[in-house]
Design a protein around this motif. Structure first.
Motif, PDB file in Angstrom:
ATOM      1  N   ASP A   5      -1.422  -3.714 -13.804  1.00 35.38           N
ATOM      2  CA  ASP A   5      -1.135  -3.459 -12.386  1.00 35.38           C
ATOM      3  C   ASP A   5      -0.598  -4.768 -11.825  1.00 35.38           C
ATOM      4  O   ASP A   5      -1.337  -5.705 -11.558  1.00 35.38           O
ATOM      5  CB  ASP A   5      -2.410  -3.037 -11.653  1.00 35.38           C
ATOM      6  CG  ASP A   5      -2.145  -2.605 -10.214  1.00 35.38           C
ATOM      7  OD1 ASP A   5      -1.057  -2.920  -9.677  1.00 35.38           O
ATOM      8  OD2 ASP A   5      -3.035  -1.974  -9.613  1.00 35.38           O
ATOM      9  N   TYR A  23     -10.495  -7.848  -6.142  1.00 32.28           N
ATOM     10  CA  TYR A  23      -9.502  -6.984  -6.781  1.00 32.28           C
ATOM     11  C   TYR A  23      -9.661  -7.059  -8.305  1.00 32.28           C
ATOM     12  O   TYR A  23      -9.595  -6.041  -9.004  1.00 32.28           O
ATOM     13  CB  TYR A  23      -8.086  -7.420  -6.405  1.00 32.28           C
ATOM     14  CG  TYR A  23      -7.648  -7.088  -5.005  1.00 32.28           C
ATOM     15  CD1 TYR A  23      -6.683  -6.109  -4.770  1.00 32.28           C
ATOM     16  CD2 TYR A  23      -8.161  -7.766  -3.901  1.00 32.28           C
ATOM     17  CE1 TYR A  23      -6.240  -5.814  -3.481  1.00 32.28           C
ATOM     18  CE2 TYR A  23      -7.735  -7.487  -2.612  1.00 32.28           C
ATOM     19  CZ  TYR A  23      -6.778  -6.505  -2.406  1.00 32.28           C
ATOM     20  OH  TYR A  23      -6.364  -6.223  -1.133  1.00 32.28           O
ATOM     21  N   THR A 194       2.703   3.369  -7.240  1.00 34.45           N
ATOM     22  CA  THR A 194       1.942   4.564  -6.843  1.00 34.45           C
ATOM     23  C   THR A 194       1.624   4.625  -5.355  1.00 34.45           C
ATOM     24  O   THR A 194       1.054   5.616  -4.895  1.00 34.45           O
ATOM     25  CB  THR A 194       0.623   4.653  -7.629  1.00 34.45           C
ATOM     26  OG1 THR A 194      -0.208   3.518  -7.330  1.00 34.45           O
ATOM     27  CG2 THR A 194       0.880   4.715  -9.130  1.00 34.45           C
ATOM     28  N   ALA A 195       2.000   3.607  -4.586  1.00 34.13           N
ATOM     29  CA  ALA A 195       1.669   3.602  -3.157  1.00 34.13           C
ATOM     30  C   ALA A 195       2.317   4.759  -2.415  1.00 34.13           C
ATOM     31  O   ALA A 195       1.803   5.198  -1.373  1.00 34.13           O
ATOM     32  CB  ALA A 195       2.085   2.279  -2.513  1.00 34.13           C
ATOM     33  N   ARG A 198       0.269   7.556  -1.214  1.00 37.02           N
ATOM     34  CA  ARG A 198      -0.581   7.331  -0.044  1.00 37.02           C
ATOM     35  C   ARG A 198       0.227   7.347   1.255  1.00 37.02           C
ATOM     36  O   ARG A 198      -0.336   7.098   2.320  1.00 37.02           O
ATOM     37  CB  ARG A 198      -1.319   5.994  -0.187  1.00 37.02           C
ATOM     38  CG  ARG A 198      -2.044   5.834  -1.522  1.00 37.02           C
ATOM     39  CD  ARG A 198      -3.006   4.646  -1.541  1.00 37.02           C
ATOM     40  NE  ARG A 198      -2.376   3.347  -1.439  1.00 37.02           N
ATOM     41  CZ  ARG A 198      -1.928   2.639  -2.476  1.00 37.02           C
ATOM     42  NH1 ARG A 198      -2.012   3.131  -3.698  1.00 37.02           N
ATOM     43  NH2 ARG A 198      -1.397   1.450  -2.300  1.00 37.02           N
ATOM     44  N   SER A 225       0.156  -0.668  -8.214  1.00 34.08           N
ATOM     45  CA  SER A 225      -0.528   0.178  -7.230  1.00 34.08           C
ATOM     46  C   SER A 225      -0.172  -0.209  -5.806  1.00 34.08           C
ATOM     47  O   SER A 225      -0.416   0.561  -4.879  1.00 34.08           O
ATOM     48  CB  SER A 225      -2.043   0.070  -7.409  1.00 34.08           C
ATOM     49  OG  SER A 225      -2.479  -1.267  -7.164  1.00 34.08           O
ATOM     50  N   ASP A 226       0.398  -1.425  -5.637  1.00 36.44           N
ATOM     51  CA  ASP A 226       0.662  -1.944  -4.288  1.00 36.44           C
ATOM     52  C   ASP A 226      -0.637  -1.976  -3.486  1.00 36.44           C
ATOM     53  O   ASP A 226      -0.673  -1.674  -2.293  1.00 36.44           O
ATOM     54  CB  ASP A 226       1.709  -1.090  -3.573  1.00 36.44           C
ATOM     55  CG  ASP A 226       2.609  -1.888  -2.644  1.00 36.44           C
ATOM     56  OD1 ASP A 226       2.165  -2.952  -2.167  1.00 36.44           O
ATOM     57  OD2 ASP A 226       3.743  -1.444  -2.386  1.00 36.44           O
ATOM     58  N   ALA A 227      -1.718  -2.369  -4.175  1.00 25.37           N
ATOM     59  CA  ALA A 227      -3.049  -2.341  -3.563  1.00 25.37           C
ATOM     60  C   ALA A 227      -3.140  -3.322  -2.400  1.00 25.37           C
ATOM     61  O   ALA A 227      -2.741  -4.479  -2.512  1.00 25.37           O
ATOM     62  CB  ALA A 227      -4.100  -2.666  -4.608  1.00 25.37           C
ATOM     63  N   HIS A 228      -3.683  -2.824  -1.301  1.00 23.37           N
ATOM     64  CA  HIS A 228      -3.989  -3.654  -0.140  1.00 23.37           C
ATOM     65  C   HIS A 228      -5.493  -3.708   0.117  1.00 23.37           C
ATOM     66  O   HIS A 228      -5.941  -4.198   1.160  1.00 23.37           O
ATOM     67  CB  HIS A 228      -3.260  -3.133   1.101  1.00 23.37           C
ATOM     68  CG  HIS A 228      -1.787  -3.445   1.100  1.00 23.37           C
ATOM     69  ND1 HIS A 228      -0.904  -2.870   0.218  1.00 23.37           N
ATOM     70  CD2 HIS A 228      -1.057  -4.297   1.873  1.00 23.37           C
ATOM     71  CE1 HIS A 228       0.317  -3.335   0.458  1.00 23.37           C
ATOM     72  NE2 HIS A 228       0.248  -4.205   1.450  1.00 23.37           N
ATOM     73  N   GLY A 231     -10.296  -1.159  -3.581  1.00 20.67           N
ATOM     74  CA  GLY A 231     -10.425   0.235  -3.987  1.00 20.67           C
ATOM     75  C   GLY A 231      -9.121   0.905  -4.358  1.00 20.67           C
ATOM     76  O   GLY A 231      -9.130   2.013  -4.911  1.00 20.67           O
ATOM     77  N   GLU A 232      -7.994   0.260  -4.070  1.00 27.01           N
ATOM     78  CA  GLU A 232      -6.687   0.832  -4.409  1.00 27.01           C
ATOM     79  C   GLU A 232      -6.131   0.310  -5.731  1.00 27.01           C
ATOM     80  O   GLU A 232      -5.085   0.783  -6.182  1.00 27.01           O
ATOM     81  CB  GLU A 232      -5.691   0.543  -3.283  1.00 27.01           C
ATOM     82  CG  GLU A 232      -6.047   1.233  -1.977  1.00 27.01           C
ATOM     83  CD  GLU A 232      -5.142   0.858  -0.815  1.00 27.01           C
ATOM     84  OE1 GLU A 232      -5.274   1.480   0.252  1.00 27.01           O
ATOM     85  OE2 GLU A 232      -4.325  -0.072  -0.966  1.00 27.01           O
ATOM     86  N   MET A 235      -4.766   2.665  -8.621  1.00 27.04           N
ATOM     87  CA  MET A 235      -4.829   4.025  -8.104  1.00 27.04           C
ATOM     88  C   MET A 235      -3.709   4.880  -8.691  1.00 27.04           C
ATOM     89  O   MET A 235      -2.546   4.478  -8.702  1.00 27.04           O
ATOM     90  CB  MET A 235      -4.750   4.006  -6.574  1.00 27.04           C
ATOM     91  CG  MET A 235      -4.975   5.363  -5.929  1.00 27.04           C
ATOM     92  SD  MET A 235      -5.098   5.242  -4.108  1.00 27.04           S
ATOM     93  CE  MET A 235      -6.741   4.549  -3.940  1.00 27.04           C
TER      94      MET A 235
END
Length: 266
Positions: A5, A23, A194-195, A198, A225-228, A231-232, A235
């Motif tokens: 990721d 993260y 994958t963002a 959402r 995931s482009d997690a911010h 928990g993302e 994803m």
């Protein structure tokens, strides 16, 4: 093995939560062996917008990622940036590249003009006043320039204009082909992000149509995931890998100090 990721943010961008070590812990729990932090890079002017780190925070960002590396020695944690491409800003991107030993740069286009970030919900009225095909054409022209610049290892969320579901009725495949030809000519990768699942479009970036063209051209991919938030992390990676496989993509890229190696998608 899950692909890395490679697209995660930190609170320094002013619209994410959770420190890098959190993260990394989430990634480890989810079964990842490799991740990368790629927060929004500074612009030359700190007042350019309000959703990225300031230039005087760049060292702090690097230190936060280094701390996560120390806290999680069993995991490969890469240091990177998501860098906005705007015509005329190339020297600034080279300046950023010289400041730290980055593992990769993700090239991104958010701005179709200096004052319109097309994915910013505060600017959604601009979409309602515009012809979607004209906006998509301008966006892909800039994305193609980003790919041609030689400044990046991978290109982020390639069909970002679909975020709010303003989609052209015209055939955009010539735009996609021209962009992907530039990606291949410059030996860079295309990100599967994958963002989009959402967002209003409820679809991975890029679309299956773009990925199938990429697969025909044997374009390598990266995943993000482009997690911010912790928990993302990771994803919908199962869905992303399945999409890549069924579209015909065969390899993803990993990066170290801006050098790459190919890994089979399994």
């Amino acid at each position: 093995m899950l692909p890395a990721d490679y697209h995660m943010h930190t609170p320094l961008c002013r619209h994410a939560v959770g420190e890098p070590s959190a993260y990394a812990a989430a990634a480890l729990a989810a079964g990842f062996r490799e991740i990368g932090f790629s927060d929004h890079s500074p612009m030359r002017r700190d007042d350019f917008d309000n959703w990225r780190m300031r230039l005087d925070q760049l060292g702090e960002y690097v230190e936060k990622v280094r701390r996560a590396q120390k806290d999680h020695p069993s995991m490969q944690i890469k240091l990177a940036l998501e860098v906005d491409y705007l015509p005329g800003h190339e020297d600034w991107i080279r300046d950023l590249a010289s400041r730290h030993p980055w593992d990769y740069f993700i090239g991104a286009v958010h701005y179709v003009s200096d004052d319109w970030a097309l994915d910013n919900p505060e600017h959604i009225s601009r979409w309602r006043e515009s012809d979607p095909f004209e906006v998509w054409s301008l966006y892909f022209a800039r994305l193609t320039q980003a790919a041609e610049s030689g400044l990046f290892e991978t290109i982020a969320h390639a069909d970002l204009p679909k975020k709010f579901n303003f989609r052209p009725v015209q055939d955009c495949s010539p735009l996609f082909h021209k962009f992907l030809d530039a990606v291949n000519k410059n030996n860079i990768a295309l990100e599967i992000n994958t963002a989009g699942l959402r967002k209003d479009c409820r679809e991975i970036y890029p679309s299956r149509a773009i990925l199938e063209i990429a697969a025909e051209k044997k374009t390598p991919v990266t995943f993000g995931s482009d997690a911010h938030a912790p928990g993302e992390v990771g994803m919908a990676f199962g869905e992303a890998v399945a999409l890549a496989r069924t579209a015909g993509c065969t390899h993803w890229r990993r990066f170290t100090r801006r050098k790459h190696e190919e890994t089979a998608i399994v």
